[in-house]
Design a protein around this motif. Structure first.
Motif, short mmCIF file in Angstrom:
data_model
loop_
_atom_site.label_atom_id
_atom_site.label_comp_id
_atom_site.label_asym_id
_atom_site.label_seq_id
_atom_site.Cartn_x
_atom_site.Cartn_y
_atom_site.Cartn_z
N ILE A 165 49.93 -2.80 29.06
CA ILE A 165 49.52 -1.45 29.46
C ILE A 165 50.58 -0.43 29.05
O ILE A 165 50.26 0.66 28.56
CB ILE A 165 49.27 -1.41 30.98
CG1 ILE A 165 48.06 -2.27 31.34
CG2 ILE A 165 49.04 0.02 31.46
CD1 ILE A 165 47.94 -2.57 32.82
N GLN A 166 51.87 -0.77 29.24
CA GLN A 166 52.94 0.14 28.85
C GLN A 166 52.92 0.40 27.34
O GLN A 166 53.13 1.53 26.89
CB GLN A 166 54.29 -0.45 29.26
CG GLN A 166 54.52 -0.53 30.76
CD GLN A 166 54.92 0.80 31.36
OE1 GLN A 166 55.22 1.76 30.65
NE2 GLN A 166 54.93 0.88 32.68
N LEU A 167 52.64 -0.64 26.55
CA LEU A 167 52.58 -0.47 25.11
C LEU A 167 51.40 0.40 24.69
O LEU A 167 51.51 1.24 23.80
CB LEU A 167 52.49 -1.84 24.44
CG LEU A 167 52.46 -1.86 22.90
CD1 LEU A 167 53.73 -1.25 22.34
CD2 LEU A 167 52.28 -3.29 22.40
N ALA A 168 50.26 0.21 25.36
CA ALA A 168 49.09 1.03 25.03
C ALA A 168 49.31 2.50 25.40
O ALA A 168 48.93 3.41 24.66
CB ALA A 168 47.85 0.49 25.76
N VAL A 169 49.95 2.74 26.54
CA VAL A 169 50.22 4.12 26.95
C VAL A 169 51.23 4.78 26.01
O VAL A 169 51.14 5.98 25.71
CB VAL A 169 50.72 4.14 28.41
CG1 VAL A 169 51.19 5.53 28.80
CG2 VAL A 169 49.61 3.70 29.35
N LYS A 170 52.18 4.00 25.53
CA LYS A 170 53.17 4.53 24.60
C LYS A 170 52.50 4.99 23.30
O LYS A 170 52.96 5.95 22.67
CB LYS A 170 54.23 3.48 24.31
CG LYS A 170 55.40 3.97 23.49
CD LYS A 170 56.44 2.89 23.32
CE LYS A 170 57.63 3.40 22.51
NZ LYS A 170 58.66 2.33 22.34
N GLN A 171 51.43 4.32 22.89
CA GLN A 171 50.69 4.69 21.70
C GLN A 171 49.57 5.70 21.97
O GLN A 171 48.73 5.93 21.09
CB GLN A 171 50.10 3.44 21.05
CG GLN A 171 51.16 2.44 20.59
CD GLN A 171 50.55 1.16 20.06
OE1 GLN A 171 49.33 0.99 20.08
NE2 GLN A 171 51.39 0.25 19.59
#
Length: 410
Positions: free
Chosen positions: A20-26
């Motif tokens: 989720i953190q990676l998706a939000v970062k993108q």
């Protein structure tokens, strides 16, 4: 998305949180929405007054309002009572011992009490029948049927819509006797409101500076901080609930507050339009099927926010949020520019006719080449003259200083 009992809740494990953190970062969301885009809200009114079902995406909440006569409190003898109760028993992925959703129900119940009771949205004095003897006690039961994130917004929308849809019977008190009229004898009376509060939820992550509105269950469980803002139709702040580990500055909170104020105002307008359509349907003698299956299924007409309000207000929210994003970028740019070395600018030709000495005898202007040669010669002469003048001044100063010292000694 939903899991059986005695299993982990979605979004609680470390791999899910990292994903989720990676998706939000993108700047990506699982359902394809933008960070400032909300899910569609659907309202379904039941046959009984004060029965409303709200669906916010896959999150479904059923609210029922009832009333009864009772004794007032000693501190407020001329005011009625407003009681709120939240039930999370219908959620499938929570365990049987109810150790998971007990704190969640407590926080949700306390938030609803602050939003509706502490802010005094309902005029409780109008619920008084006889001071210190009889008042109306309004009870709101909120049943969570399905949980896919953002229970706060769904519960506040359902509670406000149910209270606005509710009608209480008329009553008279004479000769120490109460008489409650039926709907055939007298029309039921709606509740009086002082303002109309609605909450908007934002999630903040450490990997991104952009807050996410209307989070799903995975996004809510993987968030580092959650901000819940309650605004009324006058765009006044009613409650603010913020908690988590992600650092939040004033700029992000103000950005969330401005967008939440416009969102709350549009939601209140949507509820009013939905209530007017429901009244027209009742006057026309529309058929109402009672029961829970009628509210959840497709038998009852569902009033959609996007269909009633259109895409204009959502586009306005997107534009305002995009403007605020641009403003934040413009504010952050000077810091980057200060780190870069300054660029060398090419000296433009300067008009020296206003400040260079001109000969009175000369009437014709010199050519550019002659002018440059004459300027260079004059500059050298001026420099030599300036050096000679400086030496003379220095000698005079030294001579004067020596004379003063000699005079003082003598």
């Amino acid at each position: 998305m939903f899991m059986n009992a005695n299993l982990f809740e979605p979004g609680k494990t470390k791999p899910e949180r990292n994903f989720i953190q990676l998706a939000v970062k993108q700047n990506q969301r699982f359902d394809g929405r933008r960070s400032n885009e909300c899910r569609d809200v659907e309202l379904t009114f039941g046959a009984d007054w004060g029965t409303v079902a709200v669906s916010l995406g896959e999150t479904k909440v059923l609210t029922n309002v009832t009333c009864d006569l009772g004794a007032p409190t000693t501190s407020r003898p001329n005011e009625g009572k407003l009681l709120l109760n939240v039930n999370l028993g219908g959620v499938a992925f929570l365990d049987e011992v109810q150790s998971t959703h007990e704190p969640r129900s407590l926080t949700l119940n306390s938030l609803l009490e602050r939003t509706f009771r502490s802010s005094r949205c309902v005029d409780l004095e109008s619920l008084c029948v006889a001071a210190e003897q009889h008042v109306w006690c309004i009870r709101v039961d909120i049943n969570v049927l399905n949980h896919d994130g953002n229970l706060y917004d769904a519960s506040t929308i359902a509670t406000l819509a149910a209270l606005m849809h509710f009608r209480r019977p008329d009553v008279t008190f004479a000769d120490d006797e109460l008489h409650i009229y039926t709907e055939k004898e007298r029309e039921f009376i709606p509740l009086l409101f002082l303002h109309y509060p609605v909450s908007v939820t934002y999630c903040i992550y450490k990997s991104s500076n952009q807050p996410i509105v209307d989070p799903t269950l995975l996004e809510e469980n993987g968030a580092d901080s959650v901000i819940v803002l309650s605004f009324n139709s006058y765009q006044e702040l009613c409650t603010l609930n913020a908690g988590g580990t992600a650092p939040t500055n004033v700029r992000t909170i103000m950005q969330c507050a401005r967008n939440a104020a416009t969102r709350a105002k549009s939601l209140v307008d949507f509820i009013r339009k939905a209530l007017s359509l429901d009244e027209e349907r009742r006057l026309q003698g529309g058929r109402f099927i009672q029961g829970l299956a009628a509210l959840i299924g497709d038998t009852q007409p569902k009033l959609s926010f996007r269909k009633l309000m259109g895409h204009q207000k959502q586009d306005q929210q997107v534009r305002t949020s995009e403007k605020m994003d641009v403003d934040t970028k413009c504010i952050d740019k000077p810091e980057i520019e200060e780190e870069d070395p300054p660029k060398k600018e090419i000296d433009a030709p300067v008009d020296s006719s206003s400040w260079l000495p001109q000969d009175e005898d000369l009437q014709e202007l010199p050519t550019p080449s002659e002018a440059s040669i004459s300027k260079a010669g004059k500059a050298k002469q001026n420099r030599s003259k300036n050096k000679a003048n400086k030496k003379q001044l220095a000698k005079k100063q030294n001579h004067s200083d020596s004379e003063e010292e000699a005079k003082q000694v003598i």
